[in-house]
Write a protein that holds these residues in place. Structure first.
Motif, PDB file in Angstrom:
ATOM      1  N   GLU A 242       5.021   3.019  26.025  1.00  0.00           N
ATOM      2  CA  GLU A 242       6.192   3.652  25.086  1.00  0.00           C
ATOM      3  C   GLU A 242       6.168   5.221  26.027  1.00  0.00           C
ATOM      4  OE1 GLU A 242       4.901   4.761  21.234  1.00  0.00           O
ATOM      5  OE2 GLU A 242       2.499   5.010  21.857  1.00  0.00           O
ATOM      6  N   GLY A 243       6.989   5.880  25.428  1.00  0.00           N
ATOM      7  CA  GLY A 243       7.115   7.360  25.958  1.00  0.00           C
ATOM      8  C   GLY A 243       6.229   8.059  25.074  1.00  0.00           C
ATOM      9  N   PRO A 244       5.922   9.373  25.415  1.00  0.00           N
ATOM     10  CA  PRO A 244       4.917  10.150  24.563  1.00  0.00           C
ATOM     11  C   PRO A 244       5.685  10.501  23.080  1.00  0.00           C
ATOM     12  CG  PRO A 244       5.229  11.330  26.608  1.00  0.00           C
ATOM     13  CD  PRO A 244       6.152  10.099  26.828  1.00  0.00           C
ATOM     14  N   SER A 245       6.982  10.528  23.122  1.00  0.00           N
ATOM     15  CA  SER A 245       7.726  10.700  21.886  1.00  0.00           C
ATOM     16  C   SER A 245       8.967   9.814  21.809  1.00  0.00           C
ATOM     17  CB  SER A 245       8.139  12.005  21.712  1.00  0.00           C
ATOM     18  OG  SER A 245       9.167  12.317  22.825  1.00  0.00           O
ATOM     19  N   ALA A 246       8.971   8.506  22.428  1.00  0.00           N
ATOM     20  CA  ALA A 246       9.938   7.470  22.353  1.00  0.00           C
ATOM     21  C   ALA A 246       9.543   6.259  22.611  1.00  0.00           C
ATOM     22  CB  ALA A 246      10.864   8.114  23.457  1.00  0.00           C
ATOM     23  N   SER A 247      10.341   5.373  22.057  1.00  0.00           N
ATOM     24  CA  SER A 247      10.053   3.783  22.539  1.00  0.00           C
ATOM     25  C   SER A 247      10.808   3.480  23.533  1.00  0.00           C
ATOM     26  CB  SER A 247      10.430   2.778  21.280  1.00  0.00           C
ATOM     27  OG  SER A 247       9.979   3.466  20.201  1.00  0.00           O
ATOM     28  N   LEU A 248      10.288   2.552  24.495  1.00  0.00           N
ATOM     29  CA  LEU A 248      10.896   1.941  25.570  1.00  0.00           C
ATOM     30  C   LEU A 248      11.787   0.581  25.315  1.00  0.00           C
ATOM     31  CD1 LEU A 248      11.467   1.802  28.572  1.00  0.00           C
ATOM     32  CD2 LEU A 248       9.232   0.578  28.881  1.00  0.00           C
TER      33      LEU A 248
ATOM     34  N   THR B  61      11.328  -4.546  23.999  1.00  0.00           N
ATOM     35  CA  THR B  61      10.460  -3.627  23.924  1.00  0.00           C
ATOM     36  C   THR B  61       9.187  -3.866  23.998  1.00  0.00           C
ATOM     37  OG1 THR B  61      10.380  -1.547  22.402  1.00  0.00           O
ATOM     38  CG2 THR B  61      10.294  -3.571  21.212  1.00  0.00           C
ATOM     39  N   PRO B  62       8.146  -2.943  24.377  1.00  0.00           N
ATOM     40  CA  PRO B  62       6.869  -3.426  24.403  1.00  0.00           C
ATOM     41  C   PRO B  62       6.038  -3.927  23.237  1.00  0.00           C
ATOM     42  CG  PRO B  62       7.296  -1.556  25.846  1.00  0.00           C
ATOM     43  CD  PRO B  62       8.453  -1.774  25.203  1.00  0.00           C
ATOM     44  N   SER B  63       5.358  -4.838  22.949  1.00  0.00           N
ATOM     45  CA  SER B  63       4.804  -5.230  21.739  1.00  0.00           C
ATOM     46  C   SER B  63       4.065  -4.211  21.098  1.00  0.00           C
ATOM     47  CB  SER B  63       4.197  -6.503  21.955  1.00  0.00           C
ATOM     48  OG  SER B  63       3.059  -6.571  21.139  1.00  0.00           O
ATOM     49  N   THR B  64       4.080  -3.844  19.790  1.00  0.00           N
ATOM     50  CA  THR B  64       3.448  -2.890  19.073  1.00  0.00           C
ATOM     51  C   THR B  64       1.848  -3.344  18.842  1.00  0.00           C
ATOM     52  OG1 THR B  64       4.071  -3.918  17.093  1.00  0.00           O
ATOM     53  CG2 THR B  64       5.192  -1.886  17.813  1.00  0.00           C
ATOM     54  N   ALA B  65       1.571  -4.516  19.196  1.00  0.00           N
ATOM     55  CA  ALA B  65      -0.093  -5.045  19.248  1.00  0.00           C
ATOM     56  C   ALA B  65      -0.694  -4.201  20.383  1.00  0.00           C
ATOM     57  CB  ALA B  65      -0.038  -6.467  19.576  1.00  0.00           C
ATOM     58  N   GLN B  66       0.030  -3.375  21.158  1.00  0.00           N
ATOM     59  CA  GLN B  66      -0.680  -2.755  22.430  1.00  0.00           C
ATOM     60  C   GLN B  66      -0.898  -1.404  21.737  1.00  0.00           C
ATOM     61  OE1 GLN B  66       1.242  -3.915  26.373  1.00  0.00           O
ATOM     62  NE2 GLN B  66       2.652  -3.538  24.695  1.00  0.00           N
TER      63      GLN B  66
ATOM     64  N   LEU C  22      25.575  -7.365  18.874  1.00  0.00           N
ATOM     65  CA  LEU C  22      26.370  -7.365  20.139  1.00  0.00           C
ATOM     66  C   LEU C  22      26.169  -8.677  20.763  1.00  0.00           C
ATOM     67  CD1 LEU C  22      25.970  -3.890  21.299  1.00  0.00           C
ATOM     68  CD2 LEU C  22      28.004  -4.810  20.458  1.00  0.00           C
ATOM     69  N   GLY C  23      25.167  -9.576  20.282  1.00  0.00           N
ATOM     70  CA  GLY C  23      24.973 -11.082  20.789  1.00  0.00           C
ATOM     71  C   GLY C  23      23.566 -11.004  21.836  1.00  0.00           C
ATOM     72  N   PHE C  24      23.079 -10.181  21.886  1.00  0.00           N
ATOM     73  CA  PHE C  24      21.916  -9.941  22.804  1.00  0.00           C
ATOM     74  C   PHE C  24      20.437 -10.599  21.925  1.00  0.00           C
ATOM     75  CE2 PHE C  24      24.267  -6.523  24.456  1.00  0.00           C
ATOM     76  CZ  PHE C  24      24.089  -6.688  25.794  1.00  0.00           C
ATOM     77  N   ALA C  25      19.686 -11.188  22.822  1.00  0.00           N
ATOM     78  CA  ALA C  25      18.623 -11.679  22.311  1.00  0.00           C
ATOM     79  C   ALA C  25      17.304 -10.613  22.432  1.00  0.00           C
ATOM     80  CB  ALA C  25      18.109 -12.998  23.035  1.00  0.00           C
ATOM     81  N   THR C  26      16.686 -10.325  21.217  1.00  0.00           N
ATOM     82  CA  THR C  26      15.911  -9.199  21.085  1.00  0.00           C
ATOM     83  C   THR C  26      14.543  -9.596  21.012  1.00  0.00           C
ATOM     84  OG1 THR C  26      16.089  -8.673  18.799  1.00  0.00           O
ATOM     85  CG2 THR C  26      17.480  -7.338  20.239  1.00  0.00           C
ATOM     86  N   ALA C  27      13.485  -9.017  21.712  1.00  0.00           N
ATOM     87  CA  ALA C  27      12.117  -9.554  21.500  1.00  0.00           C
ATOM     88  C   ALA C  27      11.277  -8.349  21.815  1.00  0.00           C
ATOM     89  CB  ALA C  27      12.035 -10.660  22.281  1.00  0.00           C
ATOM     90  N   GLU C  28      10.145  -8.349  21.036  1.00  0.00           N
ATOM     91  CA  GLU C  28       8.990  -7.543  21.410  1.00  0.00           C
ATOM     92  C   GLU C  28       7.913  -8.253  22.329  1.00  0.00           C
ATOM     93  OE1 GLU C  28       5.920  -6.031  18.397  1.00  0.00           O
ATOM     94  OE2 GLU C  28       7.492  -5.345  17.119  1.00  0.00           O
ATOM     95  N   VAL C  29       7.634  -7.867  23.540  1.00  0.00           N
ATOM     96  CA  VAL C  29       6.934  -8.700  24.355  1.00  0.00           C
ATOM     97  C   VAL C  29       5.859  -7.884  25.078  1.00  0.00           C
ATOM     98  CG1 VAL C  29       8.554 -10.300  24.557  1.00  0.00           C
ATOM     99  CG2 VAL C  29       8.817  -8.433  26.021  1.00  0.00           C
ATOM    100  N   LEU C  30       5.201  -8.475  25.841  1.00  0.00           N
ATOM    101  CA  LEU C  30       4.213  -7.578  26.825  1.00  0.00           C
ATOM    102  C   LEU C  30       4.936  -7.633  27.953  1.00  0.00           C
ATOM    103  CD1 LEU C  30       0.415  -9.348  26.610  1.00  0.00           C
ATOM    104  CD2 LEU C  30       1.301  -7.151  25.752  1.00  0.00           C
TER     105      LEU C  30
END
Ligand code: PLP
Length: 294
Positions: free
Chosen positions: A196-202, A212-217, A235-243
């Protein structure tokens, strides 16, 4: 310039019949309010949230309150009465003449050493203008956070994934980015994953997939990322939290840093590599996020 609004809240309910309104105390934000012996001041021992306000409405307030409660639990703070804090946020917005667009910060500290009584305040302030970053994109560098990706499971006492007041490291990373001619940072784990960023998610786009990177990290669950994923889903995108490995970033066809007041800022340069910027998609998602406040 008008004064920020500050409300001190008793965040822990003492008796069931105590009315919420009686526990909110509007104070002069220019007067000292926090004792010099407060553990938030002396040790950075506390938690916080920053909430974007648009058209007089807080963005993702429930998600922020949930994350505040989660941070409190991770720090073994007493259970917070979220409804009192919610009421303080809404009252702060209501009292601020800049309510059309501002930010609201919630701070909870462990309180004065030895008392075990947390101190909480809610403060409004004017939001920086992020329009240029959203439109033109930002330059980002990769910096190591110094931990492996599974640090949260291995060493929960390090409190990775809690939004604590100890942001000195996050600020130092941003200064390092500035020294390297960049605007922001993406932290990496010592074993090669992006965090992630110092004050933001990727957020990353690979074709029709949004990751987006998994919060398990041991990273924060981003409220903006969460809201943006709902929009991407519509909008039709497939979203996932992953490594996601650092070596996968080169294949991304768009990348954003997302946070409450900035919303989605497209990354246009990562270290010395150009990153494609999808202006239309950025504008669409940011407009939808702002629209949730209507
Ligand atoms: N990660 C970190 C370390 C943060 O400090 C923040 C916000 O300040 C975020 C992610 C993004 O969270 P949000 O979208 O809720 O602002």
């Amino acid at each position: 310039m008008s004064m920020p609004i500050c409300i001190i809240v008793s965040p822990v309910q003492e008796s069931a019949d105590e009315a919420i309104e009686g526990r909110l105390h509007l104070v002069d934000s220019h007067d000292p309010q926090v004792p010099v012996t407060d553990l938030g001041v002396t040790r950075g021992d506390g938690i916080f949230e920053v909430i974007g306000v648009v058209h007089g409405r807080p963005l993702a307030l429930d998600a922020h309150l949930r994350r505040l409660a989660n941070s409190a639990a991770m720090l073994d703070l007493p259970a917070l009465e979220l409804e009192a804090i919610r009421a303080a946020v809404l009252k702060t917005i209501d009292l601020d003449e800049h309510r059309e667009e501002l930010s609201v910060k919630i701070v909870v500290t462990r309180g004065v050493e030895g008392t075990g009584v947390p101190i909480c305040w809610v403060l409004s302030f004017q939001t920086d203008d992020h329009r240029a970053e959203r439109a033109e994109g930002i330059k980002v560098v990769l910096l190591s956070r110094g931990y492996p990706h599974d640090i949260a499971a291995r060493a929960p006492w390090l409190l990775t994934g809690a939004k604590t007041l100890s942001y000195a490291i996050n600020k130092a990373a941003l200064r390092e980015a500035a020294r390297r001619g960049a605007d922001d940072v993406i932290f990496t784990s010592t074993d090669g994953y992006v965090l992630e960023g110092p004050s933001a998610s990727l957020i990353m786009k690979f074709g029709q997939r949004i990751w987006t990177p998994s919060t398990a990290q041991g990273i924060l669950r981003g409220t903006t990322q969460g809201a943006a994923f709902e929009v991407f889903g519509r909008l039709g995108f497939a979203t996932a939290e992953v490594l996601v490995g650092v070596d996968q970033l080169a294949a991304a066809d768009a990348m954003w840093l997302a946070s409450s007041t900035r919303l989605l800022a497209p990354v246009r340069l990562l270290d010395e590599h150009d990153v494609p910027v999808d202006h239309d998609l950025t504008d669409t998602v940011n407009a939808a996020l702002l629209d949730t406040a209507r």
